[in-house]
Design an enzyme around this catalytic site. Structure first.
Site, PDB file in Angstrom:
ATOM      1  N   ARG A  64       0.839  -1.200   0.000  1.00  0.00           N
ATOM      2  CA  ARG A  64       0.000   0.000   0.000  1.00  0.00           C
ATOM      3  C   ARG A  64       0.877   1.254   0.000  1.00  0.00           C
ATOM      4  O   ARG A  64       1.938   1.289   0.628  1.00  0.00           O
ATOM      5  CB  ARG A  64      -0.871  -0.014   1.258  1.00  0.00           C
ATOM      6  N   THR A  83      -9.028   0.679 -10.328  1.00  0.00           N
ATOM      7  CA  THR A  83      -8.295  -0.497  -9.859  1.00  0.00           C
ATOM      8  C   THR A  83      -8.364  -1.691 -10.830  1.00  0.00           C
ATOM      9  O   THR A  83      -9.049  -1.633 -11.847  1.00  0.00           O
ATOM     10  CB  THR A  83      -8.798  -0.858  -8.439  1.00  0.00           C
ATOM     11  N   THR A 103      -3.714  -0.913  -7.829  1.00  0.00           N
ATOM     12  CA  THR A 103      -4.484   0.317  -8.055  1.00  0.00           C
ATOM     13  C   THR A 103      -3.619   1.566  -8.139  1.00  0.00           C
ATOM     14  O   THR A 103      -2.508   1.591  -7.595  1.00  0.00           O
ATOM     15  CB  THR A 103      -5.495   0.499  -6.892  1.00  0.00           C
ATOM     16  N   GLU A 151      -5.823   4.118  -7.561  1.00  0.00           N
ATOM     17  CA  GLU A 151      -7.011   4.689  -6.933  1.00  0.00           C
ATOM     18  C   GLU A 151      -8.003   5.184  -7.972  1.00  0.00           C
ATOM     19  O   GLU A 151      -8.588   4.390  -8.665  1.00  0.00           O
ATOM     20  CB  GLU A 151      -6.648   5.785  -5.926  1.00  0.00           C
ATOM     21  N   GLU A 207      -3.841   7.880  -3.952  1.00  0.00           N
ATOM     22  CA  GLU A 207      -4.329   6.971  -2.894  1.00  0.00           C
ATOM     23  C   GLU A 207      -4.638   7.680  -1.577  1.00  0.00           C
ATOM     24  O   GLU A 207      -5.457   7.199  -0.785  1.00  0.00           O
ATOM     25  CB  GLU A 207      -3.299   5.866  -2.659  1.00  0.00           C
ATOM     26  N   ASP A 212      -8.055   8.068  -0.096  1.00  0.00           N
ATOM     27  CA  ASP A 212      -8.763   6.980   0.598  1.00  0.00           C
ATOM     28  C   ASP A 212      -8.782   7.192   2.114  1.00  0.00           C
ATOM     29  O   ASP A 212      -9.448   6.461   2.840  1.00  0.00           O
ATOM     30  CB  ASP A 212      -8.133   5.617   0.289  1.00  0.00           C
ATOM     31  N   SER A 237     -10.404  -0.844   0.260  1.00  0.00           N
ATOM     32  CA  SER A 237     -11.466  -1.843   0.152  1.00  0.00           C
ATOM     33  C   SER A 237     -11.009  -3.040  -0.672  1.00  0.00           C
ATOM     34  O   SER A 237     -11.806  -3.947  -0.925  1.00  0.00           O
ATOM     35  CB  SER A 237     -12.686  -1.242  -0.558  1.00  0.00           C
ATOM     36  N   GLY A 265     -13.262  -1.694  -8.151  1.00  0.00           N
ATOM     37  CA  GLY A 265     -14.607  -1.143  -7.957  1.00  0.00           C
ATOM     38  C   GLY A 265     -14.781  -0.292  -6.721  1.00  0.00           C
ATOM     39  O   GLY A 265     -15.905  -0.158  -6.229  1.00  0.00           O
TER      40      GLY A 265
HETATM   41  N1  GLY Z   1      -8.326   2.817  -3.901  1.00  0.00           N
HETATM   42  C1  GLY Z   1      -9.085   1.636  -3.935  1.00  0.00           C
HETATM   43  C2  GLY Z   1      -8.978   0.884  -2.677  1.00  0.00           C
HETATM   44  O1  GLY Z   1      -7.906   0.816  -2.129  1.00  0.00           O
HETATM   45  O2  GLY Z   1      -9.933   0.337  -2.193  1.00  0.00           O
END
Ligand code: GLY
Length: 589
Positions: free
Chosen positions: A120, A409, A427, A429, A447, A450, A475, A495
Site C-alpha cells: 500500500r 483499480t 491500483t 485509486e 491513494e 482513501d 477496500s 470497484g
Molecule cells: N483505492 C481503492 C482501494 O484501495 O480500495
C-alpha cells in the site's frame, strides 16, 4: 424471465456497453493469439476456461498473455504477476501501475501457508490530519483533492513486485520485463475502454502537460485502435530489469516523481525523496473468516477487504442461502443488510492497524457475527445499520469515518503449475489517479484520498484520518478460499468500496448457488453499502427493484463495472473466469 435461468447468463453477458467493448477488444485480441479469442467466446457465453496445469485471469489480453508466457515456460505465479503488472501499467494505465500500490495474497503449495504482502502507498512524513481540509477545517471537494500532487502517496507496487519475486520467483528478474518493454517501445493498440475513459476525463488529463501530451496528443484524445508508444516507460522498465527497484526509489525515477508532485500546477504535494527511500512493503498474516466449512482468506488492515467480506459471509453463514436460492428476494434482503452491518463496522473500526488499535480478531469472531446475524431476522430491511461492539481490549472509540472512494483499480488471479495461488488487487485509486504523469512514463496515484478528509467528528478521532507514514484504508479484497487448508477459489475485483460486494456475491454464487465461476462473475450485481441498494442497470437484477423497495430499501439503478478475475481449483482441474463488464480474459494450459 426468471432471474437465474440458463438464458440469464447470455443476457448478462450481453450488457450492451460491455459487449461493444469486448467486440472491439476481441478484434485486437484476434490479431494476437487464437487462445485469446476463444477466451472471449467463453466468458460471453458464461463458460469457464479449463486447464490442467496453470491459469491466469486479468484485465487485458496483452497483460494476460505476458503472464501466460512466463507460466508456460515454467515460471511461478509471482514471476507471471510481475510480467502481467508491468504490461497492465502500460495498456490499462488508468487503473494500476508503477506509480500505485497493491495487496497480494499468496498460497504456497510447498508449505501450505498463506502470506500477504502489503504494498500500500504511504502518506508522506510531511502531511498533517488537515491535509484535505480548507482553512476553515472543512473537507475539500473530492476532485479538488484528487487532481494534483496533494493526493500522491509513496508508491508500493514496484517494491511489492520485487518482494514477491525475492520470496517466490523461479525465473530471472530481468526476463520478466520483455513484453512490457517491447510493447512500450513498439507500441500497443489502444483498447476501446482506455479510449473511452480518456475522452471522458479529457479536461482533467489536460491540466498537466506530460499527461496531456501522452493521452491527448495535439489536443485530441487517443482513439481505440491507435498505436501508442511510451518510450519513457520502456526505459523505466529497462532500468528496473537491470538494477532492481532501487533505481525507482532512490534514483532518477524517484527524483522525477518528487519533482512532479511538488510542482503540480495549482495543487502541489509534499512527497519527498526521503519518503521514497524509506518505503517498505509489509508481510502480514492473512485475515480469514469461516463460511460453509471453508476459510475465506484475504488482506487485513490497512485493507478493510477481508474483514468486511468476512463479516458479510460470517453473518450469512447463519442463513441457508442455498435453499432460499438466487431468485428469491429474501436472499438479497439478507445479503443487503448483512453488507450494511459490515459497512457500519468498517466505518467505525477499520484503518491502518499499525497506527490505530483495531479489533481485527473480534470483527470476524463467529460468535460476534452470529449475534450480529440475529439483527437480520425478517421480514423487512433494517431501519438503521449501526456498528456493533466486537471484542476490543482497547478503550478508545472512534467516530464514524468519512472517506469517499470511487471505482477504479484492477485484479490479477494466477495459479501456477506447482499449485501456488496468487490473488492481487492493484491500483492507482481513481481512474488515471492524480492525473500526474511522472517523467518515467507512468501515472501517479491519488491513494491518499482513501483517508477520511475529516480527522474528527464531534471531537472524537476518526480511525482512518491522515497521519504521516500511515497507509490509507482500502477496500481491495484479494481473496483465496481454502477448504481443509487447500485453495479452491482465487478471486478479486476493482470497484472502490463496491469491491467488497462484488467479491462476496461471487463467492456466494459459486459456493451457495452452485454456479460455475464464470456464471458467478456474470451474475448481475446487487450491492448495498450504506443503505441504498445499487441494482445493475440493463440486467435482470432490475427485477429485484420492486421487491427490495417493498422490504423498505431505497434502490438505485446504475452501471456496476466490476472487473472480477477468478480461478476455481476443482478436482477436475482449473476453471478460469473473467468479467464481461471489462476487457479481461482467463487463459490456461
Ligand atoms: N483505492 C481503492 C482501494 O484501495 O480500495
Amino acid at each position: 424471465m426468471p432471474y437465474m435461468s440458463q438464458k440469464l447468463l447470455a443476457a448478462t453477458a450481453s450488457i450492451i456497453i460491455s459487449m461493444s467493448i469486448n467486440a472491439h477488444a476481441q478484434q485486437a485480441a484476434d490479431a494476437v493469439a487464437p487462445e485469446i479469442a476463444s477466451a472471449y467466446d467463453a466468458k460471453s457465453q458464461g463458460l469457464v476456461v479449463k486447464s490442467k496445469n496453470w491459469m491466469i485471469s486479468a484485465a487485458n489480453p496483452l497483460a494476460v498473455q505476458a503472464g501466460a508466457k512466463i507460466l508456460a515456460a515454467g515460471g511461478s505465479a509471482a514471476d507471471a504477476m510481475v510480467a502481467t503488472q508491468t504490461v497492465l501499467g502500460l495498456v490499462e494505465p488508468q487503473s494500476s501501475g508503477l506509480g500505485g500500490g497493491a495487496f497480494l495474497v499468496w498460497y504456497d503449495a510447498a508449505s501450505g501457508k498463506l502470506t500477504t504482502i502489503d504494498g500500500r502507498e504511504t502518506a508522506p512524513m510531511n502531511v498533517t490530519p488537515k491535509l484535505f481540509q480548507d482553512e476553515n477545517g472543512e473537507p475539500l471537494k473530492f476532485f479538488d483533492a484528487v487532481v494534483g500532487g496533494l493526493s500522491v502517496g509513496t508508491p508500493g507496487t514496484p517494491a511489492l513486485m520485487a518482494k514477491a519475486h525475492e520470496l517466490w520467483g523461479k525465473t530471472n528478474w530481468d526476463g520478466l520485463f520483455a513484453d512490457g518493454i517491447a510493447l512500450a517501445d513498439e507500441g500497443f493498440i489502444v483498447s476501446p475502454r482506455l479510449a473511452t475513459l480518456v475522452a471522458n476525463d479529457a479536461e482533467r488529463l489536460s491540466r498537466f502537460k506530460p499527461t496531456a501530451d501522452y493521452f491527448l496528443p495535439g489536443g485530441t484524445p487517443i482513439a481505440a485502435g491507435d498505436t501508442l508508444k511510451n518510450a519513457a516507460y520502456g526505459e523505466t522498465l529497462r532500468q528496473i530489469a537491470l538494477d532492481g527497484v532501487a533505481s525507482f526509489y532512490t534514483g532518477a525515477t524517484a527524483e522525477g516523481i518528487v519533482d512532479t508532485v511538488q510542482n503540480a500546477a495549482g495543487n502541489p504535494g509534499v512527497l519527498e525523496m526521503q519518503d521514497l527511500a524509506v518505503y517498505q512493503v509489509k508481510l502480514r498474516d492473512a485475515v480469514c473468516a469461516q463460511y460453509r466449512e471453508h476459510d475465506v482468506c484475504g488482506m487485513g488492515p490497512p485493507s478493510s477487504g477481508a474483514l468486511t467480506v468476512g463479516q458479510i459471509l460470517g453473518m450469512l453463514n447463519n442463513y441457508d442461502l442455498a435453499n432460499l436460492g438466487v431468485e428469491n428476494p429474501e436472499s438479497w434482503r439478507l445479503i443487503g443488510d448483512a453488507s450494511r452491518l459490515a459497512f457500519a463496522d468498517r466505518g467505525r473500526y477499520m484503518a491502518d492497524s499499525d497506527y490505530v488499535p483495531m479489533p481485527t480478531k473480534g470483527l470476524v469472531d463467529p460468535a460476534y457475527l452470529a449475534e450480529r446475524a440475529k439483527l437480520l431476522v425478517g421480514p423487512n430491511a433494517l431501519e438503521k445499520a449501526s456498528s456493533g461492539t466486537p471484542t476490543f481490549d482497547h478503550a478508545m472509540i472512534y467516530a464514524n469515518d468519512e472517506s469517499i472512494e470511487l471505482p477504479s483499480t484492477s485484479h490479477i488471479s494466477i495459479v501456477d503449475a506447482d499449485g501456488n495461488a496468487l490473488s492481487m488487487t492493484t491500483t492507482i485509486e481513481n481512474g488515471f489517479g492524480s492525473r500526474l504523469m511522472a517523467p518515467g512514463g507512468f501515472l501517479l496515484n491519488n491513494e491518499l484520498t482513501d483517508f477520511s478528509f475529516r480527522s474528527h467528528r464531534d471531537g472524537v478521532a476518526i480511525a482512518n484520518r491522515v497521519e504521516p507514514g500511515k497507509r490509507p484504508r482500502s477496500s481491495m479484497s484479494p481473496t483465496i478460499v481454502l477448504k481443509d487448508g487447500k485453495p479452491v477459489l482465487v478471486v478479486g475485483s476493482p470497484g472502490g468500496s463496491r469491491i467488497i460486494g462484488y467479491v462476496a456475491k461471487t463467492i456466494i454464487g459459486y459456493m451457495d448457488w452452485g454456479l460455475n465461476i464464470q456464471s458467478a462473475i456474470n451474475l448481475p450485481h446487487l450491492v448495498n453499502r450504506f443503505g441504498t441498494y445499487d441494482v445493475e442497470d440493463g440486467t435482470t437484477a432490475m427485477t429485484f427493484e420492486a421487491p427490495l423497495q417493498a422490504f423498505g430499501f431505497k434502490t438505485n439503478a446504475r452501471s456496476l463495472t466490476s472487473g472480477i478475475h477468478a480461478i476455481a481449483i476443482t478436482s477436475d482441474g482449473l476453471e478460469g473466469g473473467a468479467d464481461p463488464r471489462r476487457e479481461g480474459i482467463a487463459i490456461g494450459e
